[in-house]
Write a protein that holds these residues in place. Structure first.
Motif, PDB file in Angstrom:
ATOM      1  N   GLU A  59      60.747  -8.542  88.903  1.00 32.42           N
ATOM      2  CA  GLU A  59      59.597  -7.745  88.500  1.00 32.42           C
ATOM      3  C   GLU A  59      58.483  -8.680  88.042  1.00 32.42           C
ATOM      4  N   ILE A  60      57.268  -8.327  88.430  1.00 29.76           N
ATOM      5  CA  ILE A  60      56.088  -9.136  88.113  1.00 29.76           C
ATOM      6  C   ILE A  60      55.134  -8.268  87.310  1.00 29.76           C
ATOM      7  N   ASP A  61      54.731  -8.763  86.146  1.00 33.62           N
ATOM      8  CA  ASP A  61      53.800  -8.021  85.305  1.00 33.62           C
ATOM      9  C   ASP A  61      52.579  -8.887  85.024  1.00 33.62           C
ATOM     10  N   CYS A  62      51.632  -8.819  85.935  1.00 32.27           N
ATOM     11  CA  CYS A  62      50.357  -9.518  85.779  1.00 32.27           C
ATOM     12  C   CYS A  62      49.337  -8.819  86.661  1.00 32.27           C
ATOM     13  N   ASP A  63      48.072  -9.109  86.440  1.00 32.62           N
ATOM     14  CA  ASP A  63      47.021  -8.449  87.212  1.00 32.62           C
ATOM     15  C   ASP A  63      46.814  -9.045  88.599  1.00 32.62           C
ATOM     16  N   ASP A  64      47.322 -10.257  88.815  1.00 34.74           N
ATOM     17  CA  ASP A  64      47.096 -10.957  90.084  1.00 34.74           C
ATOM     18  C   ASP A  64      48.438 -11.293  90.746  1.00 34.74           C
ATOM     19  N   ILE A  65      48.984 -10.339  91.494  1.00 30.47           N
ATOM     20  CA  ILE A  65      50.272 -10.545  92.169  1.00 30.47           C
ATOM     21  C   ILE A  65      50.159 -11.704  93.164  1.00 30.47           C
ATOM     22  N   GLY A  66      49.027 -11.811  93.846  1.00 29.56           N
ATOM     23  CA  GLY A  66      48.810 -12.921  94.776  1.00 29.56           C
ATOM     24  C   GLY A  66      48.842 -14.263  94.067  1.00 29.56           C
ATOM     25  N   GLY A  67      48.288 -14.321  92.860  1.00 28.89           N
ATOM     26  CA  GLY A  67      48.328 -15.558  92.070  1.00 28.89           C
ATOM     27  C   GLY A  67      49.750 -15.910  91.665  1.00 28.89           C
ATOM     28  N   ALA A  68      50.555 -14.899  91.326  1.00 22.17           N
ATOM     29  CA  ALA A  68      51.966 -15.142  90.996  1.00 22.17           C
ATOM     30  C   ALA A  68      52.701 -15.678  92.217  1.00 22.17           C
ATOM     31  N   ALA A  69      52.383 -15.139  93.393  1.00 24.78           N
ATOM     32  CA  ALA A  69      53.001 -15.627  94.631  1.00 24.78           C
ATOM     33  C   ALA A  69      52.624 -17.089  94.871  1.00 24.78           C
ATOM     34  N   LYS A  70      51.359 -17.433  94.695  1.00 25.69           N
ATOM     35  CA  LYS A  70      50.911 -18.814  94.884  1.00 25.69           C
ATOM     36  C   LYS A  70      51.611 -19.753  93.911  1.00 25.69           C
ATOM     37  N   ALA A  71      51.789 -19.310  92.664  1.00 27.69           N
ATOM     38  CA  ALA A  71      52.464 -20.140  91.667  1.00 27.69           C
ATOM     39  C   ALA A  71      53.925 -20.368  92.048  1.00 27.69           C
ATOM     40  N   LEU A  72      54.579 -19.351  92.580  1.00 22.61           N
ATOM     41  CA  LEU A  72      55.971 -19.493  93.014  1.00 22.61           C
ATOM     42  C   LEU A  72      56.069 -20.490  94.161  1.00 22.61           C
ATOM     43  N   PHE A  73      55.213 -20.375  95.151  1.00 20.70           N
ATOM     44  CA  PHE A  73      55.255 -21.286  96.295  1.00 20.70           C
ATOM     45  C   PHE A  73      54.909 -22.715  95.867  1.00 20.70           C
ATOM     46  N   ALA A  74      53.975 -22.864  94.935  1.00 18.74           N
ATOM     47  CA  ALA A  74      53.633 -24.195  94.432  1.00 18.74           C
ATOM     48  C   ALA A  74      54.827 -24.812  93.709  1.00 18.74           C
ATOM     49  N   ALA A  75      55.530 -24.020  92.915  1.00 18.95           N
ATOM     50  CA  ALA A  75      56.718 -24.523  92.208  1.00 18.95           C
ATOM     51  C   ALA A  75      57.797 -24.945  93.189  1.00 18.95           C
ATOM     52  N   ALA A  76      57.939 -24.204  94.275  1.00 14.49           N
ATOM     53  CA  ALA A  76      58.931 -24.570  95.290  1.00 14.49           C
ATOM     54  C   ALA A  76      58.553 -25.886  95.975  1.00 14.49           C
ATOM     55  N   ARG A  77      57.256 -26.076  96.240  1.00 13.54           N
ATOM     56  CA  ARG A  77      56.794 -27.296  96.911  1.00 13.54           C
ATOM     57  C   ARG A  77      56.848 -28.523  96.012  1.00 13.54           C
ATOM     58  N   ASN A  78      56.556 -28.358  94.715  1.00 16.70           N
ATOM     59  CA  ASN A  78      56.428 -29.533  93.860  1.00 16.70           C
ATOM     60  C   ASN A  78      57.721 -29.943  93.158  1.00 16.70           C
ATOM     61  N   GLY A  79      58.837 -29.289  93.491  1.00 12.99           N
ATOM     62  CA  GLY A  79      60.119 -29.700  92.938  1.00 12.99           C
ATOM     63  C   GLY A  79      60.460 -29.092  91.593  1.00 12.99           C
ATOM     64  N   THR A  80      59.728 -28.065  91.168  1.00 12.87           N
ATOM     65  CA  THR A  80      60.028 -27.396  89.903  1.00 12.87           C
ATOM     66  C   THR A  80      61.400 -26.729  89.944  1.00 12.87           C
ATOM     67  N   PHE A  81      61.773 -26.226  91.098  1.00  9.31           N
ATOM     68  CA  PHE A  81      63.047 -25.520  91.237  1.00  9.31           C
ATOM     69  C   PHE A  81      64.176 -26.487  91.584  1.00  9.31           C
ATOM     70  N   THR A  82      65.329 -26.257  90.989  1.00 10.33           N
ATOM     71  CA  THR A  82      66.544 -26.989  91.308  1.00 10.33           C
ATOM     72  C   THR A  82      67.218 -26.249  92.455  1.00 10.33           C
ATOM     73  N   MET A  83      67.156 -26.816  93.636  1.00 12.10           N
ATOM     74  CA  MET A  83      67.714 -26.128  94.797  1.00 12.10           C
ATOM     75  C   MET A  83      69.184 -26.504  94.983  1.00 12.10           C
ATOM     76  N   SER A  84      69.888 -25.670  95.733  1.00 13.16           N
ATOM     77  CA  SER A  84      71.310 -25.893  95.997  1.00 13.16           C
ATOM     78  C   SER A  84      71.574 -25.731  97.484  1.00 13.16           C
ATOM     79  N   ASP A  85      72.410 -26.610  98.008  1.00 11.59           N
ATOM     80  CA  ASP A  85      72.768 -26.468  99.421  1.00 11.59           C
ATOM     81  C   ASP A  85      73.799 -25.355  99.631  1.00 11.59           C
TER      82      ASP A  85
END
Length: 104
Positions: A59-85
């Motif tokens: 669930e997303i609670d903010c006025d800019d859902i598109g901005g939340a999407a951009k932040a998620l994709f940026a976190a995925a690109r910049n290594g913020t997330f610990t990924m698992s194989d």
């Protein structure tokens, strides 16, 4: 009420790694996503017959859902997330950002 949602369909990389996938997703990945601004809750649903994708609803609670999407994709690109194989990446998880237009 939340203003939007992220719906994710994902799979373990193999059936014998399903438990590892679920543990990583719930204990590592979901908290990392929830640390992002706007993401306020998360649920993972498991297929009862053992086939098909696992479905996660954030669930997303903010006025800019598109901005939340951009932040998620940026976190995925910049290594913020610990990924698992243990998560299948070919094909990658299916993701859809949705805006709430009605609710009760």
């Amino acid at each position: 009420m939340a203003k939007g949602a992220l719906l994710v369909e994902s799979h373990p990389s193999s059936p014998d790694r399903a438990d590892e996938f679920v543990t990583w997703y719930r204990e590592v990945h979901m908290p990392e996503v929830l640390a992002l601004d706007g993401f306020v809750s998360a649920r993972q649903l498991t297929p009862i017959d053992g086939t098909g994708p696992y479905v996660s609803i954030y669930e997303i609670d903010c006025d800019d859902i598109g901005g939340a999407a951009k932040a998620l994709f940026a976190a995925a690109r910049n290594g913020t997330f610990t990924m698992s194989d243990s998560m299948q990446m070919d094909p990658p998880p299916a993701m859809r950002f949705l805006e709430v237009t009605a609710g009760r």
